[in-house]
Write a protein that holds these residues in place. Structure first.
Motif, PDB file in Angstrom:
ATOM      1  N   ALA A  98      -4.407   6.513  -6.889  1.00  0.00           N
ATOM      2  CA  ALA A  98      -3.426   6.513  -6.074  1.00  0.00           C
ATOM      3  C   ALA A  98      -2.231   5.774  -6.659  1.00  0.00           C
ATOM      4  O   ALA A  98      -2.399   4.481  -7.107  1.00  0.00           O
ATOM      5  N   GLY A  99      -1.181   6.222  -6.529  1.00  0.00           N
ATOM      6  CA  GLY A  99       0.041   5.430  -7.046  1.00  0.00           C
ATOM      7  C   GLY A  99       0.569   4.525  -5.893  1.00  0.00           C
ATOM      8  O   GLY A  99      -0.013   4.598  -4.843  1.00  0.00           O
ATOM      9  N   PRO A 100       1.649   3.590  -6.192  1.00  0.00           N
ATOM     10  CA  PRO A 100       1.992   2.606  -5.276  1.00  0.00           C
ATOM     11  C   PRO A 100       2.228   3.117  -3.839  1.00  0.00           C
ATOM     12  O   PRO A 100       2.037   2.698  -2.893  1.00  0.00           O
ATOM     13  N   LYS A 101       2.865   4.387  -4.003  1.00  0.00           N
ATOM     14  CA  LYS A 101       3.570   5.042  -2.903  1.00  0.00           C
ATOM     15  C   LYS A 101       2.409   5.184  -1.981  1.00  0.00           C
ATOM     16  O   LYS A 101       2.226   5.167  -0.697  1.00  0.00           O
ATOM     17  N   ARG A 102       1.585   5.943  -2.430  1.00  0.00           N
ATOM     18  CA  ARG A 102       0.403   6.559  -1.589  1.00  0.00           C
ATOM     19  C   ARG A 102      -0.498   5.493  -1.256  1.00  0.00           C
ATOM     20  O   ARG A 102      -1.265   5.462  -0.192  1.00  0.00           O
TER      21      ARG A 102
END
Length: 343
Positions: A98-102
């Motif tokens: 998961a990326g930072p936004k997710r």
């Protein structure tokens, strides 16, 4: 365990130090003890080769002594600490990808944490502390106040919604922290030794509160503790850790009835076995001279709860599940557990 896992952890490592990724990749390094690894590489393996699943609605307890890696583990599950290697799958999604936004989205909507230190905002009233997560989400004031009042009532703080944290006892402050975690209606609640700083009586009350809330709202919970009695009281299953590694995972009666090694055996030595073991652990096979017209009990009845009925029966009590006779229990089996040292 029934149902598809909410959380699946596979071969999880967290290594601190220079070039930590080399440790799990090397069969030689990963086989070293914590002390040997530190001496040879300067690295510390806080979590090593941990794998488990958590079922929907389960209270999964991770326990161990200080330095066992349990708090590091729970922080890896939410990526408050970045794991070195392994896999963490949450509701089918690879958390580590998961990326930072997710990741922010997951933390706001899917899981919440309750820590030992309450982290309440001192200049906000209880209702505003509880609704803070909803405010971050962008919920309107009317909506977040309505939801905050619902969970304030749920955790037994009705009437204190306009109090400030310094006007509350430690136990009440922890209830605010619990309400704040519940306000966003997460799928999973993570507890990192939340009651360790509380007085024993308040701690016991909060344990009962968690049991009551779990019964009422049915949330999946991962609970970290160093206290075996707390683990046995709260956990559907318990994972015992030592030096970052899993030692045994099972139900309370499995840990007490069949400890995996001397470490676990020593851990559970003083547990009153009659309060934990179920009839399936002490039942025996019927004998030709047994009178088989006695009462029936289920195999998952705790010995302590069955004692009165068995002792009053004066004959073998049948242990039955789904109309199948599994064994019998008599005075001898009950007294053998109840009269053990520490029971």
């Amino acid at each position: 365990m029934t149902g598809e896992a909410v959380i699946s952890v596979r071969d999880l490592w967290k290594v601190f130090g220079h070039k930590p990724e080399r440790v799990p990749r090397s069969a030689e390094l990963s086989a070293l003890s914590r002390r040997e690894l530190l001496d040879r590489t300067g690295c510390t393996a806080a979590v090593r080769e941990v794998s488990f699943d958590v079922a929907p609605g389960e209270v999964f307890v991770v326990m161990g002594l200080s330095g066992s890696g349990k708090s590091t583990l729970v922080r890896c599950l939410t990526r408050l600490i970045e794991p070195t290697s392994g896999e963490v799958v949450f509701e089918g999604e690879d958390i580590l990808a998961a990326g930072p936004k997710r990741l922010r989205e997951l933390r706001r909507r899917k899981f919440s944490m309750v820590f030992q230190h309450f982290g309440l905002l001192p200049f906000r009233q209880v209702v505003d502390n509880v609704s803070y997560g909803l405010e971050i989400r962008g919920a309107g004031r009317a909506e977040r106040t309505r939801r905050a009042m619902e969970v304030i009532d749920l955790v037994g703080l009705d009437g204190y919604e306009h109090s400030y944290p310094d006007q509350l006892s430690g136990g009440m402050q922890q209830r605010v922290g619990l309400a704040r975690a519940l306000a966003g209606d997460p799928d999973v609640l993570f507890f990192d030794e939340p009651f360790s700083a509380l007085d024993p009586l308040i701690r016991r009350d909060m344990q009962h509160e968690v049991i009551r809330l779990h019964r009422e709202v049915g949330k999946t919970m991962v609970f970290i503790t160093h206290d075996l009695s707390e683990a046995l009281k709260l956990g559907d299953r318990i994972l015992i850790m030592r030096d970052g590694k899993p030692v045994q995972c099972g139900t309370g009666d499995e840990l007490v009835g069949a400890p995996a090694d001397d470490y676990v055996r020593d851990f559970v030595r003083d547990v009153p076995r009659a309060n934990v073991l179920t009839l399936r652990w002490i039942m025996r096979q019927p004998r030709p001279d047994d009178v088989m017209d006695g009462p029936e009990l289920g195999p998952d009845v705790i010995v302590r709860d069955a004692a009165r009925a068995v002792l009053a029966a004066g004959k073998p009590v049948k242990v039955v599940k789904d109309s199948e006779l599994l064994g019998v229990v008599t005075d001898a089996e009950i007294l053998g557990v109840v009269t053990e040292a520490g029971a």
